[in-house]
Design an enzyme around this catalytic site. Structure first.
Site, short mmCIF file in Angstrom:
data_model
loop_
_atom_site.label_atom_id
_atom_site.label_comp_id
_atom_site.label_asym_id
_atom_site.label_seq_id
_atom_site.Cartn_x
_atom_site.Cartn_y
_atom_site.Cartn_z
N CYS A 1 59.79 38.98 40.96
CA CYS A 1 60.90 37.84 40.86
C CYS A 1 61.62 37.94 42.28
O CYS A 1 61.35 38.60 42.76
CB CYS A 1 60.76 37.84 39.84
SG CYS A 1 62.36 38.86 39.04
N ASP B 1 63.61 29.98 38.26
CA ASP B 1 64.89 30.88 38.41
C ASP B 1 66.32 30.61 36.65
O ASP B 1 67.01 29.75 37.13
CB ASP B 1 65.20 31.07 39.46
CG ASP B 1 66.16 32.10 39.25
OD1 ASP B 1 67.23 33.02 38.28
OD2 ASP B 1 67.11 32.34 40.23
N CYS C 1 65.47 39.03 35.64
CA CYS C 1 65.60 38.58 34.42
C CYS C 1 63.56 38.07 33.89
O CYS C 1 62.88 37.85 33.33
CB CYS C 1 65.61 36.82 34.63
SG CYS C 1 67.87 36.97 34.63
N ARG C 2 62.92 37.38 35.12
CA ARG C 2 60.73 36.92 34.75
C ARG C 2 60.24 37.91 34.91
O ARG C 2 59.77 37.99 34.39
CB ARG C 2 61.56 35.77 36.12
CG ARG C 2 62.05 34.75 35.96
CD ARG C 2 61.68 33.36 37.23
NE ARG C 2 62.44 33.99 38.37
CZ ARG C 2 62.72 33.64 39.35
NH1 ARG C 2 61.90 32.76 39.68
NH2 ARG C 2 63.18 33.82 39.95
N SER C 3 60.48 39.06 36.01
CA SER C 3 58.94 39.79 36.02
C SER C 3 60.05 41.18 35.24
O SER C 3 58.80 41.73 34.60
CB SER C 3 59.61 40.56 37.43
OG SER C 3 60.78 40.93 38.01
N ASN D 1 64.32 41.44 39.69
CA ASN D 1 64.14 42.44 38.60
C ASN D 1 64.83 42.28 37.50
O ASN D 1 64.62 43.34 37.06
CB ASN D 1 63.50 43.34 39.31
CG ASN D 1 62.68 44.88 38.33
OD1 ASN D 1 62.68 45.52 38.19
ND2 ASN D 1 62.00 44.12 37.83
P1 4NP Z 1 65.45 36.79 38.54
O1 4NP Z 1 66.67 36.23 38.40
O2 4NP Z 1 64.91 36.78 40.20
O3 4NP Z 1 64.14 36.25 37.28
O4 4NP Z 1 65.71 38.38 37.96
C1 4NP Z 1 67.68 36.22 39.55
C2 4NP Z 1 68.51 37.37 38.98
C3 4NP Z 1 69.34 37.51 39.83
C4 4NP Z 1 70.04 36.75 40.67
C5 4NP Z 1 68.50 35.60 40.66
C6 4NP Z 1 68.09 35.56 40.39
N1 4NP Z 1 70.98 37.02 41.57
O5 4NP Z 1 71.26 35.72 42.28
O6 4NP Z 1 71.33 38.13 41.56
#
Ligand code: 4NP
Length: 148
Positions: free
Chosen positions: A8, A119, A13-15, A11
């Site tokens: 993602c 996201d 939340c989703r992955s 790294n």
């Molecule tokens: P992820 O979510 O890609 O699912 O881990 C996010 C985590 C952090 C951010 C964006 C999405 N950020 O902008 O910091």
């Protein structure tokens, strides 16, 4: 043994959620699979997963204890399957992936009709539950393909 890398943006939340789900479901099937996750960005390098991800996983008898890391050049050779949570992640991976390995790159939701795992970072906790349900379905479909 086969291997899969979930990717993602951050790294956190989703992955990591996909990794925790895949570890649980693969173990339940007795499937030997190397599982890891990474982010296209390094914003959260070394951090634990978002508390909301860890809470949803815990509620579903799963967990993620790793630390965030960015995708590395060696990942493209090392993993058999590299699954991107959304189309932006996939586009970012395609830019970095050597031509010999581009067939390893897929959208996470490809076997369940395509589209993005949204996201959830700036939304409420509901987003994490929605993502969890999507990811259980998609991970199951990928494990079916791996086992086939
Ligand atoms: P992820 O979510 O890609 O699912 O881990 C996010 C985590 C952090 C951010 C964006 C999405 N950020 O902008 O910091």
């Amino acid at each position: 043994m086969r291997s899969v890398l979930f990717v993602c943006l951050g790294n956190i939340c989703r992955s990591p959620m996909a990794e925790g789900i895949a570890r649980k479901l693969a173990a339940g099937r007795g499937l030997s699979l190397e599982i890891d996750s990474a982010g296209t960005a390094a914003y959260h390098e070394g951090e634990r997963a978002d508390p909301r991800t860890r809470e949803v996983l815990a509620r579903h008898d799963a967990s993620f204890d790793g630390r965030a890391r960015q995708v590395r050049p060696s990942d493209f050779e090392a993993f058999d399957l590299i699954l991107a949570m959304d189309r932006q992640n996939l586009a970012d991976l395609r830019k970095r992936c050597p031509a010999a390995y581009v067939d390893k790159l897929h959208l996470m939701l490809e076997p369940v009709g395509g589209g993005d795992v949204p996201d959830p970072y700036y939304g409420g906790p509901d987003g994490f539950d929605t993502n969890h349900a999507m990811l259980v379905e998609a991970v199951s479909a990928w494990l079916d393909r791996i086992e086939a």
